[in-house]
Design an enzyme around this catalytic site. Structure first.
Site, PDB file in Angstrom:
ATOM      1  N   GLY A 106     -32.850 -94.720   8.499  1.00 21.91           N
ATOM      2  CA  GLY A 106     -31.992 -94.080   9.728  1.00 21.91           C
ATOM      3  C   GLY A 106     -32.442 -94.212  10.853  1.00 21.91           C
ATOM      4  N   TYR A 107     -31.752 -93.830  12.005  1.00 22.77           N
ATOM      5  CA  TYR A 107     -32.128 -94.110  13.416  1.00 22.77           C
ATOM      6  C   TYR A 107     -31.871 -92.883  14.238  1.00 22.77           C
ATOM      7  CZ  TYR A 107     -32.060 -99.115  12.606  1.00 22.77           C
ATOM      8  OH  TYR A 107     -32.223-100.366  11.958  1.00 22.77           O
ATOM      9  N   ILE A 108     -33.190 -92.362  14.646  1.00 23.33           N
ATOM     10  CA  ILE A 108     -33.192 -91.234  15.436  1.00 23.33           C
ATOM     11  C   ILE A 108     -32.408 -91.548  17.020  1.00 23.33           C
ATOM     12  CG2 ILE A 108     -34.762 -89.695  16.968  1.00 23.33           C
ATOM     13  CD1 ILE A 108     -36.648 -89.931  14.627  1.00 23.33           C
TER      14      ILE A 108
END
Length: 163
Positions: free
Chosen positions: A28-30
């Site tokens: 996932g991407y912060i």
């Protein structure tokens, strides 16, 4: 500063029988802003935090910093990520002196298979395995951070004129 230099290709044909290893990856991407991404990755039983900078004009080279982190921390950081997740199996295939990372995507990116090869310079020669198709280096649609926002399934619908 670590510099990542890689080329990316679509995959056509059989590659799994040539793989010497594989692993399941969920990431996932912060932050998935263009030019700076912060990624959390769980690869099998290990966690990683990666920061990437903007790509050069050709989309072949960019700053990359990555560290292994405890799995429990990666699982906690996944809760902070933007909506969407990348789920894939990565196969490692040797070709000459290089290793191609072949990613087979699942979920909304099902049907997409992409191969990347890391190089030490933008002009370094490499042997292309038979399964390598059209080059997509620099095409932002194939960046994982973009596949999270605009999955491959949407492209097929748009191409069919059903959107």
């Amino acid at each position: 500063m670590g510099q990542e230099i890689e080329r990316k290709f679509l995959v056509r044909g059989e590659y799994k029988s040539q793989a010497y290893a594989s692993s399941r990856i969920v990431q996932g991407y912060i932050c998935s802003a263009r030019g700076r991404t912060v990624r959390v990755r769980i690869r099998d039983t290990k966690g990683y935090l990666t920061i990437k900078g903007a790509s050069d004009a050709a989309g072949m080279s960019r700053y990359e910093w990555e560290r292994e982190i405890p799995l429990a921390e990666a699982e906690e950081l996944m809760k902070l990520c933007e909506p969407g997740v990348i789920d894939k199996t990565r196969y490692l295939v040797r070709s000459g002196r290089h290793v191609f990372e072949v990613d087979e995507f699942y979920g909304d990116n099902q049907g997409l298979v992409v191969a990347e090869v890391e190089l030490t310079s933008e002009t370094e020669p490499f042997e292309k395995p038979a399964f390598i198709g059209r080059e997509v280096t620099g095409d932002v649609r194939y960046y994982n951070s973009q596949l999270m926002k605009h999955p491959y399934a949407e492209w097929k619908t748009q191409a069919d004129g059903n959107s």
